[in-house]
Design a protein around this motif. Structure first.
Motif, short mmCIF file in Angstrom:
data_model
loop_
_atom_site.label_atom_id
_atom_site.label_comp_id
_atom_site.label_asym_id
_atom_site.label_seq_id
_atom_site.Cartn_x
_atom_site.Cartn_y
_atom_site.Cartn_z
N LEU A 132 2.94 49.81 -10.77
CA LEU A 132 2.41 49.63 -9.41
C LEU A 132 3.11 48.46 -8.72
CD1 LEU A 132 -1.43 50.13 -9.82
CD2 LEU A 132 0.11 51.45 -8.36
N LEU A 133 3.49 48.68 -7.48
CA LEU A 133 4.13 47.63 -6.69
C LEU A 133 3.19 47.04 -5.66
CD1 LEU A 133 7.48 49.52 -6.04
CD2 LEU A 133 6.99 47.83 -7.84
N SER A 134 2.41 47.92 -5.02
CA SER A 134 1.53 47.50 -3.94
C SER A 134 0.28 48.38 -3.94
CB SER A 134 2.27 47.64 -2.60
OG SER A 134 1.43 47.36 -1.53
N VAL A 135 -0.87 47.78 -3.69
CA VAL A 135 -2.14 48.50 -3.65
C VAL A 135 -2.94 48.03 -2.45
CG1 VAL A 135 -4.36 48.83 -4.84
CG2 VAL A 135 -2.23 48.81 -6.16
N THR A 136 -3.57 48.99 -1.78
CA THR A 136 -4.52 48.67 -0.72
C THR A 136 -5.88 49.23 -1.12
OG1 THR A 136 -2.82 48.73 0.99
CG2 THR A 136 -5.11 48.95 1.73
N VAL A 137 -6.87 48.36 -1.13
CA VAL A 137 -8.24 48.75 -1.44
C VAL A 137 -9.03 48.70 -0.14
CG1 VAL A 137 -10.32 48.17 -2.75
CG2 VAL A 137 -8.05 47.75 -3.75
N VAL A 138 -9.68 49.80 0.19
CA VAL A 138 -10.53 49.87 1.38
C VAL A 138 -11.98 49.95 0.91
CG1 VAL A 138 -11.07 51.12 3.50
CG2 VAL A 138 -8.71 51.07 2.65
N LEU A 139 -12.78 49.00 1.34
CA LEU A 139 -14.21 48.99 1.01
C LEU A 139 -15.03 49.32 2.24
CD1 LEU A 139 -14.38 45.71 -1.11
CD2 LEU A 139 -14.42 48.07 -1.95
N ASN A 178 -13.91 44.06 -7.76
CA ASN A 178 -13.01 43.22 -8.55
C ASN A 178 -13.34 43.25 -10.04
OD1 ASN A 178 -11.09 42.25 -6.72
ND2 ASN A 178 -12.53 40.75 -5.93
N ARG A 179 -14.60 43.40 -10.42
CA ARG A 179 -14.94 43.51 -11.84
C ARG A 179 -14.26 44.73 -12.46
NH1 ARG A 179 -19.84 41.56 -9.92
NH2 ARG A 179 -20.79 43.64 -9.74
N ALA A 180 -14.32 45.87 -11.78
CA ALA A 180 -13.67 47.08 -12.29
C ALA A 180 -12.15 46.93 -12.26
CB ALA A 180 -14.11 48.30 -11.49
N TRP A 181 -11.64 46.36 -11.18
CA TRP A 181 -10.19 46.14 -11.05
C TRP A 181 -9.68 45.25 -12.18
CZ3 TRP A 181 -6.05 47.81 -8.36
CH2 TRP A 181 -4.90 47.00 -8.36
N ASP A 182 -10.36 44.14 -12.42
CA ASP A 182 -9.93 43.20 -13.45
C ASP A 182 -9.96 43.83 -14.85
OD1 ASP A 182 -9.56 41.31 -11.47
OD2 ASP A 182 -11.42 40.22 -11.91
N ALA A 183 -10.93 44.70 -15.11
CA ALA A 183 -11.02 45.38 -16.41
C ALA A 183 -9.87 46.37 -16.58
CB ALA A 183 -12.36 46.09 -16.54
#
Length: 108
Positions: free
Chosen positions: A53-60, A70-75
């Motif tokens: 992965l180079l770049s990610v956009t998270v839309v909440l 972030n808890r799920a992302w960090d895991a």
């Protein structure tokens, strides 16, 4: 050569060109969970090799869900291969979605 993967009526699930792949927005299959559960669902669903992965956009839907996301992302994240990332708040098409994730990855 441009490859369009998983084409649908309005979009492709991904487009590959020049050694890169652009992922369409990935959303959870199960909308019953909170932002942490939905994020984990999206990351598993995408099937992306996290080291490329180079770049990610998270839309909440609600930016207050950022700690849960972030808890799920960090895991899920490979700490040796962190992509550039942006997180924003925006209305999502399905009111059950709490998160949508898109990104760009390098092809093997």
């Amino acid at each position: 050569m441009i490859r369009r993967l998983a084409p649908e009526a309005r979009l492709s699930g991904a487009v590959a060109h020049g050694g890169l792949v652009w992922l369409a927005g990935q959303v959870p299959d199960d909308t019953a969970g909170d932002a942490e559960a939905q994020t984990a669902d999206v990351l598993a669903e995408a099937g992306t090799d996290r080291t490329r992965l180079l770049s990610v956009t998270v839309v909440l839907r609600d930016i207050r869900d950022a700690p849960a996301m972030n808890r799920a992302w960090d895991a899920w994240l490979d700490p040796a291969h962190k992509p550039a990332r942006m997180t924003v708040q925006a209305p999502l098409v399905d009111p059950g979605w709490r998160v949508e994730i898109t990104g760009v990855a390098a092809l093997p």
